[in-house]
Write an enzyme that holds these catalytic residues in place. Sequence first.
Site: not given
Length: 264
Positions: A91-94
């Site tokens: 869940d890196r939310k690039f």
Amino acid sequence: MQPKDAWGSRWRNATLPMAKHYMTVAAEKQSLVCLAADRNTMADLSELVQQVGPFIAALKTHVDLIDDWSVESWHDFCALANKHNLLIFEDRKFADIGKISRAQMSGVYNIRAWSDIVTAHLISGPDIVDGLQAGWNDVGRQGGVLLLAQMSSRGNLLGEDYTAKVVELGSAHAGVLGFIGNGSRPVELAELRRQVGEQKLIWTPGVNISVGDGEMGQRYGDPYDAIAAGSDCIIVGSGIHRANDPRSAAQEYARLSWKALLER
Ligand code: S5P
């Protein structure tokens, strides 16, 4: 039960291999639960996955919040997740431009080498999805991007117009697995499903059997209601990892999610 029977039109309309992979695992395990494994040490993380692995279909990580992270321990942890037949979702939310997002898939954490799914904001435009897909491609792997169309946190800036734009651009992109929808508001989720149609998945954080407000602006809704409103996966963190007995909590979320899918 065969995935096509459990998932109906969602199965028939899905195009990305990762979508069918998820639906297959979920049907095998009779669970639409993604564990948000928000623990800070490798030992705690591994213990949690050992406890609940059989009852969840996917494992959501925040690789950068672990105090004692190392390449070796993460390798072992991913092997444990694979042993439990779990999709690994970072869940890196690039949010950066395409080429930088591609580069961020490598680096110290080398997310492209072990993640099946990642999250991204579409604030920088649709090329971010190409960048992330190129990241997986660079190491001969495949994955799916979940775009944040809504958020569960109070006061977030993802208004209706923004959501509609994310759905429009994301639906047209083959590399998009689906969208993050807000589980704390089933009405908003139902509207999101209406806009998304049948082809893409909706994954839903902000769910907890005890509904209400969580810590620091987090809001919760009911897991059954989320699936009934059109979500395909409930992302559960504290509801499982803070429970006195995470194993039976995971089992209960799995039971509710599967029942909701069959009744939907
Ligand atoms: O809008 C969002 C999007 C996400 S991915 N709201 C969220 O809470 N999340 C994630 O879901 C968040 O990063 C956390 O890992 C999890 C929710 O955890 P819980 O403990 O509140 O269930």
